[in-house]
Design a protein around this motif. Structure first.
Motif, PDB file in Angstrom:
ATOM      1  N   ILE A  14       0.852  -1.177   0.000  1.00  0.00           N
ATOM      2  CA  ILE A  14       0.000   0.000   0.000  1.00  0.00           C
ATOM      3  C   ILE A  14       0.896   1.239   0.000  1.00  0.00           C
ATOM      4  CG2 ILE A  14      -1.891   1.208   1.152  1.00  0.00           C
ATOM      5  CD1 ILE A  14      -2.617  -1.623   0.317  1.00  0.00           C
ATOM      6  N   THR A  15       1.085   1.810  -1.178  1.00  0.00           N
ATOM      7  CA  THR A  15       1.846   3.044  -1.327  1.00  0.00           C
ATOM      8  C   THR A  15       1.044   3.982  -2.219  1.00  0.00           C
ATOM      9  OG1 THR A  15       3.031   2.252  -3.275  1.00  0.00           O
ATOM     10  CG2 THR A  15       4.067   1.851  -1.136  1.00  0.00           C
ATOM     11  N   GLU A  16       1.514   5.202  -2.371  1.00  0.00           N
ATOM     12  CA  GLU A  16       0.832   6.156  -3.237  1.00  0.00           C
ATOM     13  C   GLU A  16       0.854   5.677  -4.686  1.00  0.00           C
ATOM     14  OE1 GLU A  16       1.108  10.909  -4.290  1.00  0.00           O
ATOM     15  OE2 GLU A  16       2.082  10.139  -2.490  1.00  0.00           O
ATOM     16  N   ARG A  17       1.964   5.125  -5.107  1.00  0.00           N
ATOM     17  CA  ARG A  17       2.084   4.647  -6.485  1.00  0.00           C
ATOM     18  C   ARG A  17       1.205   3.419  -6.730  1.00  0.00           C
ATOM     19  NH1 ARG A  17       5.692   1.190  -9.615  1.00  0.00           N
ATOM     20  NH2 ARG A  17       5.658   1.982 -11.733  1.00  0.00           N
ATOM     21  N   LEU A  21      -1.909   2.942  -9.363  1.00  0.00           N
ATOM     22  CA  LEU A  21      -1.986   1.827 -10.309  1.00  0.00           C
ATOM     23  C   LEU A  21      -3.308   1.078 -10.175  1.00  0.00           C
ATOM     24  CD1 LEU A  21       1.584   0.245 -10.113  1.00  0.00           C
ATOM     25  CD2 LEU A  21       0.568   1.388 -12.074  1.00  0.00           C
ATOM     26  N   ARG A  22      -3.748   0.865  -8.943  1.00  0.00           N
ATOM     27  CA  ARG A  22      -4.993   0.135  -8.708  1.00  0.00           C
ATOM     28  C   ARG A  22      -6.196   0.910  -9.238  1.00  0.00           C
ATOM     29  NH1 ARG A  22      -5.145   0.179  -3.454  1.00  0.00           N
ATOM     30  NH2 ARG A  22      -6.830   1.640  -3.283  1.00  0.00           N
ATOM     31  N   LYS A  27      -4.299  -2.582 -11.555  1.00  0.00           N
ATOM     32  CA  LYS A  27      -3.159  -3.385 -11.129  1.00  0.00           C
ATOM     33  C   LYS A  27      -3.053  -3.346  -9.610  1.00  0.00           C
ATOM     34  CE  LYS A  27      -0.459  -2.546 -15.273  1.00  0.00           C
ATOM     35  NZ  LYS A  27       0.818  -2.093 -15.813  1.00  0.00           N
ATOM     36  N   VAL A  28      -2.594  -4.451  -9.029  1.00  0.00           N
ATOM     37  CA  VAL A  28      -2.449  -4.559  -7.580  1.00  0.00           C
ATOM     38  C   VAL A  28      -1.024  -4.998  -7.280  1.00  0.00           C
ATOM     39  CG1 VAL A  28      -3.382  -5.605  -5.497  1.00  0.00           C
ATOM     40  CG2 VAL A  28      -4.863  -5.256  -7.451  1.00  0.00           C
ATOM     41  N   ALA A  29      -0.407  -4.425  -6.237  1.00  0.00           N
ATOM     42  CA  ALA A  29       0.973  -4.743  -5.885  1.00  0.00           C
ATOM     43  C   ALA A  29       1.004  -5.566  -4.597  1.00  0.00           C
ATOM     44  CB  ALA A  29       1.778  -3.467  -5.701  1.00  0.00           C
ATOM     45  N   PHE A  30       1.898  -6.558  -4.574  1.00  0.00           N
ATOM     46  CA  PHE A  30       2.076  -7.421  -3.415  1.00  0.00           C
ATOM     47  C   PHE A  30       3.561  -7.607  -3.144  1.00  0.00           C
ATOM     48  CE2 PHE A  30      -1.955  -8.906  -5.166  1.00  0.00           C
ATOM     49  CZ  PHE A  30      -2.758  -8.939  -4.034  1.00  0.00           C
TER      50      PHE A  30
END
Length: 97
Positions: A14-17, A21-22, A27-30
Motif C-alpha cells: 500500500i503506497t501512493e504509487r 496503479l490500482r 493493477k495490484v501490488a504485493f
C-alpha cells in the motif's frame, strides 16, 4: 522450490504509487516470497482472492544501506509483484464502504 499457495503472498503493498496503479490501471501490488515465480503468484492470487489475473510482473528490490552515526546496517531484500487483473475484475478488500 515447491511453495504452498498460502506461502506465496506475504502482504499487499500500500503506497501512493500502488494506489494510483490500482485506481487507474487495474493493477495490484504485493510483496511475495523471494522464491516465488510468476506462475505461482498468479495461481495464489486467483485462488485466495477469487479474481482472474491477466499478467504478472516481478521486481527484485535490493535492500538499502542505512547509517546511524558510525553504525551501518542493511534493510532486507524483497520481491515485489505487480498483478494486472482482467477487465472488469475488482478486489473487494480495497473497496471502501
Amino acid at each position: 522450490m515447491n511453495l504452498d499457495i498460502h506461502d506465496v503472498l506475504r502482504f499487499p503493498l500500500i503506497t501512493e504509487r500502488s494506489t494510483d496503479l490500482r485506481e487507474h490501471q487495474n493493477k495490484v501490488a504485493f510483496i511475495v516470497n523471494r522464491c516465488a515465480n510468476k506462475l505461482q503468484v498468479k495461481q495464489a492470487v486467483e485462488a485466495t482472492l477469487n479474481v482472474k489475473v491477466e499478467k504478472v510482473n516481478i521486481i527484485n528490490v535490493m535492500g538499502k544501506v542505512k547509517k546511524l552515526g558510525k553504525y551501518e546496517g542493511k534493510k532486507p531484500d524483497r520481491k515485489k509483484a505487480i498483478v494486472t487483473l482482467k477487465q472488469g475484475e475488482k478486489l473487494k478488500i480495497f473497496e471502501g464502504g
